[in-house]
Design a protein around this motif. Structure first.
Motif, PDB file in Angstrom:
ATOM      1  N   ALA A 182      40.805  43.645  37.304  1.00  0.00           N
ATOM      2  CA  ALA A 182      42.099  44.329  37.181  1.00  0.00           C
ATOM      3  C   ALA A 182      43.161  43.349  36.678  1.00  0.00           C
ATOM      4  O   ALA A 182      44.006  43.707  35.849  1.00  0.00           O
ATOM      5  CB  ALA A 182      42.515  44.928  38.520  1.00  0.00           C
ATOM      6  N   GLY A 183      43.119  42.108  37.141  1.00  0.00           N
ATOM      7  CA  GLY A 183      44.034  41.084  36.654  1.00  0.00           C
ATOM      8  C   GLY A 183      43.825  40.804  35.171  1.00  0.00           C
ATOM      9  O   GLY A 183      44.786  40.635  34.414  1.00  0.00           O
TER      10      GLY A 183
ATOM     11  N   TRP B 268      35.240  43.436  46.172  1.00  0.00           N
ATOM     12  CA  TRP B 268      36.654  43.707  45.929  1.00  0.00           C
ATOM     13  C   TRP B 268      37.281  42.564  45.140  1.00  0.00           C
ATOM     14  O   TRP B 268      38.183  42.795  44.325  1.00  0.00           O
ATOM     15  CB  TRP B 268      37.395  43.958  47.231  1.00  0.00           C
ATOM     16  CG  TRP B 268      37.080  45.316  47.779  1.00  0.00           C
ATOM     17  CD1 TRP B 268      36.332  45.610  48.877  1.00  0.00           C
ATOM     18  CD2 TRP B 268      37.484  46.568  47.214  1.00  0.00           C
ATOM     19  NE1 TRP B 268      36.252  46.970  49.032  1.00  0.00           N
ATOM     20  CE2 TRP B 268      36.945  47.589  48.032  1.00  0.00           C
ATOM     21  CE3 TRP B 268      38.230  46.940  46.102  1.00  0.00           C
ATOM     22  CZ2 TRP B 268      37.136  48.939  47.772  1.00  0.00           C
ATOM     23  CZ3 TRP B 268      38.426  48.288  45.848  1.00  0.00           C
ATOM     24  CH2 TRP B 268      37.887  49.268  46.674  1.00  0.00           C
ATOM     25  N   ALA B 269      36.807  41.345  45.358  1.00  0.00           N
ATOM     26  CA  ALA B 269      37.334  40.207  44.598  1.00  0.00           C
ATOM     27  C   ALA B 269      37.054  40.397  43.111  1.00  0.00           C
ATOM     28  O   ALA B 269      37.923  40.144  42.263  1.00  0.00           O
ATOM     29  CB  ALA B 269      36.710  38.911  45.096  1.00  0.00           C
ATOM     30  N   LYS B 270      35.855  40.842  42.773  1.00  0.00           N
ATOM     31  CA  LYS B 270      35.491  41.071  41.372  1.00  0.00           C
ATOM     32  C   LYS B 270      36.381  42.153  40.766  1.00  0.00           C
ATOM     33  O   LYS B 270      36.880  42.008  39.644  1.00  0.00           O
ATOM     34  CB  LYS B 270      34.021  41.476  41.283  1.00  0.00           C
ATOM     35  CG  LYS B 270      33.476  41.554  39.888  1.00  0.00           C
ATOM     36  CD  LYS B 270      31.998  41.919  39.886  1.00  0.00           C
ATOM     37  CE  LYS B 270      31.188  40.796  40.462  1.00  0.00           C
ATOM     38  NZ  LYS B 270      29.751  41.000  40.379  1.00  0.00           N
ATOM     39  N   ILE B 271      36.596  43.229  41.500  1.00  0.00           N
ATOM     40  CA  ILE B 271      37.439  44.319  41.017  1.00  0.00           C
ATOM     41  C   ILE B 271      38.873  43.831  40.815  1.00  0.00           C
ATOM     42  O   ILE B 271      39.510  44.141  39.803  1.00  0.00           O
ATOM     43  CB  ILE B 271      37.398  45.526  41.997  1.00  0.00           C
ATOM     44  CG1 ILE B 271      35.971  46.056  42.134  1.00  0.00           C
ATOM     45  CG2 ILE B 271      38.365  46.614  41.573  1.00  0.00           C
ATOM     46  CD1 ILE B 271      35.328  46.490  40.831  1.00  0.00           C
ATOM     47  N   LEU B 272      39.386  43.065  41.771  1.00  0.00           N
ATOM     48  CA  LEU B 272      40.740  42.523  41.656  1.00  0.00           C
ATOM     49  C   LEU B 272      40.870  41.596  40.452  1.00  0.00           C
ATOM     50  O   LEU B 272      41.864  41.664  39.715  1.00  0.00           O
ATOM     51  CB  LEU B 272      41.096  41.751  42.931  1.00  0.00           C
ATOM     52  CG  LEU B 272      42.072  42.452  43.850  1.00  0.00           C
ATOM     53  CD1 LEU B 272      41.968  41.891  45.242  1.00  0.00           C
ATOM     54  CD2 LEU B 272      43.477  42.312  43.323  1.00  0.00           C
ATOM     55  N   LEU B 273      39.892  40.742  40.230  1.00  0.00           N
ATOM     56  CA  LEU B 273      39.950  39.819  39.095  1.00  0.00           C
ATOM     57  C   LEU B 273      39.853  40.551  37.760  1.00  0.00           C
ATOM     58  O   LEU B 273      40.553  40.206  36.801  1.00  0.00           O
ATOM     59  CB  LEU B 273      38.861  38.763  39.225  1.00  0.00           C
ATOM     60  CG  LEU B 273      39.085  37.773  40.373  1.00  0.00           C
ATOM     61  CD1 LEU B 273      37.833  36.956  40.628  1.00  0.00           C
ATOM     62  CD2 LEU B 273      40.271  36.878  40.082  1.00  0.00           C
TER      63      LEU B 273
END
Length: 110
Positions: A74-75, A67-72
């Motif tokens: 997305a950022g 999820w961290a990778k997806i959030l980053l």
């Protein structure tokens, strides 16, 4: 990805796919710089490339999902979207530094 599957450009099909994708990518960048500043076009080009590369890696299973990778990512995409040119403002810094008063520039003799 075709680049890693080309094994140093020794495998013909992945090499051809890589070269075709590279050409398409360069054509897209060259088309973009016709209407937006080069720096913005390059940032968008790199951001889209990075996001798609990570997405393909996660989908194909060569990169782990988090999820961290997806959030980053997305950022990153949000930052690229934030770079869209504002059509109502003048391009570049011309409104901030007119040529005659830009730092390091002397007014032209008339």
């Amino acid at each position: 990805m075709p680049l890693d599957r080309s094994q140093g450009f020794t495998q013909p099909v992945p090499t051809i796919v890589f070269i075709a994708a590279l050409a398409a990518s360069m054509l897209g960048l060259s088309h973009a710089v016709r209407t937006i500043p080069l720096g913005t076009a390059y940032a968008v080009w790199v951001g889209i490339g990075a996001a798609l590369t990570v997405a393909w890696g996660v989908i194909s299973g060569t990169e782990s999902f988090s999820w961290a990778k997806i959030l980053l990512i997305a950022g990153l995409v949000a930052c690229v979207v934030g770079l869209r040119p504002d059509r109502s403002a003048s391009s570049g810094m011309a409104h901030v530094f007119p040529m005659s008063s830009a730092p390091g520039m002397r007014p032209s003799a008339q």
